[in-house]
Design a protein around this motif. Structure first.
Motif, short mmCIF file in Angstrom:
data_model
loop_
_atom_site.label_atom_id
_atom_site.label_comp_id
_atom_site.label_asym_id
_atom_site.label_seq_id
_atom_site.Cartn_x
_atom_site.Cartn_y
_atom_site.Cartn_z
N GLU A 101 -2.47 -20.56 -22.97
CA GLU A 101 -2.17 -21.89 -23.48
C GLU A 101 -2.55 -22.99 -22.51
N THR A 102 -2.29 -22.76 -21.22
CA THR A 102 -2.53 -23.84 -20.25
C THR A 102 -3.43 -23.42 -19.10
N GLY A 103 -3.79 -22.15 -19.02
CA GLY A 103 -4.59 -21.68 -17.89
C GLY A 103 -6.08 -21.79 -18.13
N VAL A 104 -6.85 -21.20 -17.22
CA VAL A 104 -8.31 -21.22 -17.31
C VAL A 104 -8.77 -20.51 -18.58
N LEU A 105 -8.06 -19.47 -19.02
CA LEU A 105 -8.45 -18.77 -20.24
C LEU A 105 -8.46 -19.72 -21.44
N SER A 106 -7.43 -20.53 -21.56
CA SER A 106 -7.39 -21.51 -22.65
C SER A 106 -8.53 -22.51 -22.52
N GLN A 107 -8.75 -23.01 -21.32
CA GLN A 107 -9.83 -23.98 -21.13
C GLN A 107 -11.19 -23.34 -21.34
N PHE A 108 -11.36 -22.09 -20.94
CA PHE A 108 -12.61 -21.38 -21.16
C PHE A 108 -12.94 -21.30 -22.65
N ARG A 109 -11.94 -21.04 -23.48
CA ARG A 109 -12.18 -20.85 -24.90
C ARG A 109 -12.33 -22.17 -25.65
N HIS A 110 -11.90 -23.27 -25.05
CA HIS A 110 -11.90 -24.54 -25.78
C HIS A 110 -12.77 -25.59 -25.10
N GLN A 111 -12.24 -26.33 -24.11
CA GLN A 111 -13.03 -27.44 -23.57
C GLN A 111 -14.29 -26.99 -22.85
N TYR A 112 -14.23 -25.88 -22.08
CA TYR A 112 -15.43 -25.45 -21.38
C TYR A 112 -16.45 -24.86 -22.35
N PHE A 113 -15.97 -24.22 -23.39
CA PHE A 113 -16.88 -23.79 -24.45
C PHE A 113 -17.59 -24.99 -25.08
N LEU A 114 -16.86 -26.07 -25.32
CA LEU A 114 -17.47 -27.26 -25.92
C LEU A 114 -18.47 -27.91 -24.97
N VAL A 115 -18.17 -27.91 -23.67
CA VAL A 115 -19.13 -28.43 -22.69
C VAL A 115 -20.43 -27.63 -22.77
N PHE A 116 -20.29 -26.31 -22.83
CA PHE A 116 -21.46 -25.42 -22.93
C PHE A 116 -22.20 -25.67 -24.24
N LEU A 117 -21.45 -25.85 -25.33
CA LEU A 117 -22.05 -26.09 -26.64
C LEU A 117 -22.85 -27.39 -26.65
N ILE A 118 -22.28 -28.47 -26.09
CA ILE A 118 -22.97 -29.76 -26.08
C ILE A 118 -24.28 -29.67 -25.30
N ALA A 119 -24.24 -29.04 -24.13
CA ALA A 119 -25.45 -28.93 -23.32
C ALA A 119 -26.55 -28.19 -24.06
N HIS A 120 -26.20 -27.10 -24.73
CA HIS A 120 -27.22 -26.32 -25.44
C HIS A 120 -27.63 -26.99 -26.75
N PHE A 121 -26.74 -27.74 -27.37
CA PHE A 121 -27.13 -28.52 -28.54
C PHE A 121 -28.16 -29.58 -28.14
N HIS A 122 -27.94 -30.25 -27.01
CA HIS A 122 -28.91 -31.23 -26.53
C HIS A 122 -30.29 -30.60 -26.39
N LYS A 123 -30.36 -29.45 -25.74
CA LYS A 123 -31.66 -28.81 -25.52
C LYS A 123 -32.28 -28.38 -26.84
N ALA A 124 -31.49 -27.79 -27.73
CA ALA A 124 -32.02 -27.32 -29.01
C ALA A 124 -32.53 -28.49 -29.84
N ALA A 125 -31.79 -29.60 -29.89
CA ALA A 125 -32.22 -30.74 -30.69
C ALA A 125 -33.51 -31.34 -30.15
#
Length: 546
Positions: free
Chosen positions: A335-359
């Motif tokens: 809920e509050t540890g790195v595991l939660s952040q890995f699955r949510h905000q850090y995943f979104l950071v990774f998603l945005i970066a790769h969306f930029h490149k793909a677009a």
């Protein structure tokens, strides 16, 4: 390697960026591919994910809040929806991202090598992300398991996320691919299995279609989206944009991360096959900058009494891996540890970066297609090319102002991860390159339009100059040269038609020879040119020479 450390909790999320083919008539810029998916109804295995941010506020959890506040306001509007910046006032409030999920695939059974014991990974979700006004879809596939030997985790990261084999080994198995991958339903039945070993299938497909053949289990997972190829009739079609190895994020919780050797860290970071604890996959000279280039060690090797253990983050652009202690709440709390952040905000950071490149790759590809279709000698082809380039200019401008972010967060870790991802993926350089391509093509169109306008003005100027003599001669003082007022109406009407026809013929001849007449006028106005040459310039108007 029986004594290999155990990964107490292993999690991998694969991203597969894909370019979507148009589903609407040519010239339609905003495609909305998800509407075609919705139109399939119950025949589609995908269903839209309800926005959990819009559910009952009483169910809104702290991890949702932490995820939201991680990002800067303009990124929040992109990720979670806003009326700001949408392309039409009639669609205010339309979300920039739509997520569809399939729930029939519940687990995956992987046999990494021939004779090896299969391992079953539970699937957290299989999502397909669509982006408004960008012909991009990104498959997000998250799986996890407990108590996985380290060498199995390394080989899973190395072998699993491959769209197709790059070669075949002596046994005929797909090179560096898993021996067998099976999607499992909730009751354990096999929905589909891989076919990496089907060498002739892949060879014949490429020979016939000049397009790679997707492995059967990934093809199954994407349906009803089909790989683009000549003769493909499916409404929803896609083609590959990047390398056949899919980008991924990885989470590994161990009893003691410090037990990992440098060779283990290199294999996890650079995603190579498993090996001995002292066997570096590359030369020492090549790996001199490994820690500085790829490792974020702000939580690694700290001195003094700490409330949390060691955590290392490895970012290579194509991968984002987090390794830490399993019994550390800072790292493993869901809920509050790195595991939660890995699955949510850090995943979104990774998603945005790769969306930029793909677009950006998609826009660059469309520009190349437009150039390939251009036939300089064909008027309709030139017109279609101009329309396409104008549209691409508009699309690029909208992408830049809606989706292009140099920063996504002011929080130290998220900001650092995004900066590293951008640097390793080269998205800033790619954006500049695509921008230059668009600007160059647009400048060409502007200069071509200016040239055509100048040519038209030149012709009109010549017609005006030559018609000026007759206008003054017949119109001075408003007098008529011929008095035809006493003639019959029929005669005067016929005379009008005759004069009109003669005027049109003279005008047509003047326009047709306007370029040569313009050369004559230039010669006539040149004081340095003798009269003999000026007369010669007049004769060239009728001879067809210069």
């Amino acid at each position: 390697m029986p004594d290999a450390p155990l990964v107490r909790h292993f999690r991998q999320t694969i991203l597969w960026p894909l370019q979507l083919m148009p589903v609407r008539p040519p010239g339609t810029q905003v495609q909305r591919h998800w509407e075609a998916l919705d139109g399939l109804g119950d025949a589609s295995p995908w269903s839209e994910v309800a926005d959990e941010f819009c559910e009952d506020p009483a169910q809104f959890q702290e991890r949702h809040y932490k995820e939201f506040v991680t990002f800067l306001p303009y990124v929040q509007r992109f990720l979670y929806g806003s009326a700001v910046g949408q392309e039409a006032s009639t669609r205010n409030g339309e979300a920039s991202i739509r997520v569809y999920r399939r729930r029939d695939v519940r687990a995956v059974r992987v046999r990494l090598q021939a004779g090896a014991t299969p391992h079953v990974f539970q699937i957290a979700h299989v999502d397909l992300h669509f982006f408004l006004d960008a012909d991009i879809a990104i498959l997000a596939f998250e799986m996890h398991a407990d108590d996985v030997p380290l060498d199995v985790a390394q080989d899973t990261l190395f072998r699993f996320g491959r769209a197709y084999p790059a070669f075949w080994d002596a046994r005929g198995a797909g090179g560096n691919c898993a021996e067998r991958v099976e999607w499992l339903a909730g009751d354990g039945s096999v929905l589909c299995a891989s076919d990496y070993e089907a060498r002739s299938k892949y060879l014949q497909f490429v020979a016939r279609h000049r397009s790679p053949c997707i492995a059967s289990h990934w093809d199954f997972l994407m349906r009803p989206l089909l790989i683009e190829r000549p003769g493909q009739v499916g409404q929803l079609r896609f083609r590959q944009l990047e390398y056949y190895r899919m980008p991924f994020t990885a989470y590994l919780a161990l009893d003691e991360p410090r037990q990992l050797s440098r060779a283990d860290w290199v294999r996890l970071g650079l995603v190579t096959r498993s090996g001995g604890a002292t066997d570096l996959p590359y030369s020492e000279a090549t790996l001199q900058e490994f820690e500085r280039e790829y490792c974020d060690d702000r939580f690694w090797g700290r001195q003094g009494t700490q409330d949390s253990g060691d955590t290392r983050i490895i970012v290579t652009g194509q991968t984002l891996s987090m390794v830490g202690r399993h019994d550390d709440a800072f790292f493993s709390n869901a809920e509050t540890g790195v595991l939660s952040q890995f699955r949510h905000q850090y995943f979104l950071v990774f998603l945005i970066a790769h969306f930029h490149k793909a677009a950006l790759l998609s826009i660059s590809d469309e520009l190349a297609v437009a150039m390939n279709r251009l036939e300089v000698g064909e008027t309709e082809s030139v017109k279609a090319f101009k329309r396409t380039i104008r549209q691409m200019m508009e699309i690029f401008l909208r992408f830049t102002h809606r989706y292009w972010f140099n920063e996504v967060s002011n929080q130290a870790i998220a900001r650092s991860l995004f900066d590293r991802l951008r640097r390793h993926l080269g998205t800033a350089e790619l954006h500049a390159e695509v921008r230059n391509e668009v600007v160059d093509m647009n400048s060409y169109l502007d200069s071509d339009s200016a040239r055509r306008q100048a040519s038209t003005v030149l012709r009109l100027t010549v017609v005006t100059i030559l018609g000026l003599n007759g206008t003054i001669a017949t119109g001075v003082l408003g007098m008529n040269v011929f008095d035809e007022s006493t003639r019959t109406g029929t005669y005067r009407f016929a005379l009008f038609l005759g004069v009109l026809a003669a005027t049109m013929v003279i005008t047509a001849i003047t326009v047709g020879k306007s370029k040569r007449l313009a050369d004559f006028l230039d010669a006539l106005s040149d004081d340095r040119m003798p009269w003999r040459q000026r007369v010669g310039a007049l004769r060239s108007v009728w001879r067809g020479g210069r």
